[in-house]
Design an enzyme around this catalytic site. Sequence first.
Site, short mmCIF file in Angstrom:
data_model
loop_
_atom_site.label_atom_id
_atom_site.label_comp_id
_atom_site.label_asym_id
_atom_site.label_seq_id
_atom_site.Cartn_x
_atom_site.Cartn_y
_atom_site.Cartn_z
N LYS A 22 47.31 41.42 2.07
CA LYS A 22 48.38 42.42 2.18
C LYS A 22 49.45 42.19 1.12
O LYS A 22 49.84 43.12 0.41
CB LYS A 22 49.03 42.32 3.58
CG LYS A 22 50.34 43.08 3.68
CD LYS A 22 51.00 42.93 5.02
CE LYS A 22 52.05 41.88 5.13
NZ LYS A 22 53.38 42.18 4.62
N ASN A 23 49.94 40.96 1.01
CA ASN A 23 51.10 40.73 0.16
C ASN A 23 50.77 40.78 -1.34
O ASN A 23 51.67 40.90 -2.16
CB ASN A 23 51.82 39.43 0.54
CG ASN A 23 52.56 39.60 1.87
OD1 ASN A 23 52.78 40.72 2.34
ND2 ASN A 23 52.93 38.49 2.50
N CYS A 117 59.85 43.46 8.48
CA CYS A 117 60.10 42.64 9.66
C CYS A 117 61.53 42.13 9.68
O CYS A 117 62.08 41.76 8.64
CB CYS A 117 59.14 41.44 9.68
SG CYS A 117 57.43 41.90 9.92
N ARG A 122 67.73 39.24 4.59
CA ARG A 122 66.68 39.27 3.55
C ARG A 122 67.29 39.83 2.27
O ARG A 122 67.01 40.94 1.85
CB ARG A 122 65.47 40.08 4.02
CG ARG A 122 64.79 39.48 5.24
CD ARG A 122 63.50 40.16 5.61
NE ARG A 122 62.40 39.80 4.73
CZ ARG A 122 61.13 40.17 4.93
NH1 ARG A 122 60.81 40.89 5.97
NH2 ARG A 122 60.18 39.82 4.08
N ASP A 306 54.44 32.29 7.07
CA ASP A 306 53.69 33.39 7.68
C ASP A 306 52.59 32.90 8.64
O ASP A 306 51.91 33.71 9.27
CB ASP A 306 53.07 34.29 6.60
CG ASP A 306 54.14 35.05 5.82
OD1 ASP A 306 55.29 35.08 6.28
OD2 ASP A 306 53.82 35.60 4.75
N ARG A 398 50.62 46.78 10.69
CA ARG A 398 51.13 46.79 9.32
C ARG A 398 50.36 45.81 8.44
O ARG A 398 50.25 46.02 7.23
CB ARG A 398 52.62 46.39 9.30
CG ARG A 398 53.55 47.50 9.74
CD ARG A 398 54.99 47.12 9.47
NE ARG A 398 55.06 46.38 8.24
CZ ARG A 398 55.72 45.23 8.07
NH1 ARG A 398 56.39 44.68 9.05
NH2 ARG A 398 55.73 44.62 6.92
#
Length: 419
Positions: A22-23, A117, A122, A306, A398
């Site tokens: 994903k990232n 999230c 952030r 994560d 997601r």
Amino acid sequence: MEKLVVTGPTRLEGEVTISGAKNAAVAILPATLLIDGTCTIENLPNISDIKISCEILEKLGAKIDWIDEHTITIDTRNISTTKAPLDLTSKFRASYYLIGAMLGRMGEIEVGMPGGCKLGARPIDQHIKGFEILGANVSLEKGTIYAKADKLEGSSIYMDIVSVGATINVMLAAVLANGTTIIENAAKEPHIVDVANFLNTMGANIRGAGTDVIKIKGVEKLHGNSTYSVVPDQIEAGTFMLAALATKGDITLKNCITEHLDSIIAKIKEVGGHVEDYGDSIRVWCDKRPKKATIKTLPYPGFPTDLQPQMGVVLSLADGTSVINESIWESRFQYTEELNRMGARITAQGKTAFFEGVESLHGAPVYSTDLRAGAALVIAGTAANGETDIYNIEHIDRGYENIEGKFKNLGANIKRVRE
Ligand code: EPU
């Protein structure tokens, strides 16, 4: 509203194929904006963050053809606006990559503050600092970021904090800049290497990705006309490895790069799990109660934040009292309250949580507070006695492709229910 209903306990056994990262994918998609042509991207995870990324690119003028559910061909020749659609960009964090990519491509971008999230503050000050050093003007008004540059000029940028997002974003902005950009104190995650590999395949000149100094020599244009396959997701892989531990199961993961999993493998062995490493697949199994451990999350190659909640499930069930120190996100222990509803004994104080291991967990209604917390609850529900109803599963969707299908194939009793 949908929820996941998991009835345990189940010992997970069998094979699972890991999806694309994903990232990496959420950065590679905006990176296509730097190409004046077409390219094909394979191994995209089939998750909602990717669908939203594609919708945003289409709103900017890109043309996307889906070859299959993991492959697209994207044509970015006709980008027609520099205003990103606020309703979509506010849905996820990685929309900040539009700034670097559009500064490089159009010299201008207007985008809402990114969502994603809720893991505490952030900030994106390091991204902005990098863009400004390259010559952009960046301002923030009423939640919208405006960035503009006549021409970006390569320069040296020292990151005050090791940041995945800032490293990638500045790399994106620097690809078509005049001259050479050097990013010092860069993050080293595998997805940074993957984004650099993608850009290089398309004609960029980036060296050093995966080390803490990255050199980007600006090029005239990216030609495209190539195919690129997204790297396997090391966090999804780690999630299944830890699921094997928590359920005293035996899982073989296909399509992973085990070199990216070193810190996880080390901890799995430390708590008594077994690992057979085949390079592009890995078997993880555990036949007894895990042992206690002490963990500190760190940027790569350290133990990833994560995977902290998923490891938290393992330590909740371990023999003895474990400690986790979370050094990246201040609010990443929200899941501990949910695990406590399932019988865990966790005390979280600021950046540290103490896990007094229990013999077993029991089912309960629980709320997924963020993406990785949601994955942790699926593992906990599989290990627990009785029924666990997991709410707020849009967080899980997601970032995890077909989570219930993959758990079901390993033997879990899990179903998605619409209420
Ligand atoms: N930070 C700053 N200023 C900045 C940027 C970051 O102070 O300008 C701080 C953050 O507050 C944090 C630390 O630096 O304390 C690291 O943040 P980083 O920038 O590395 O995080 P990110 O790029 O926003 C990515 C992943 C996260 C993952 C982190 C850390 C994406 C889209 N997100 O976030 O993934 O936790 O790196 O590895 O790549 C997830 O997938 O569940 C997830 C949250």
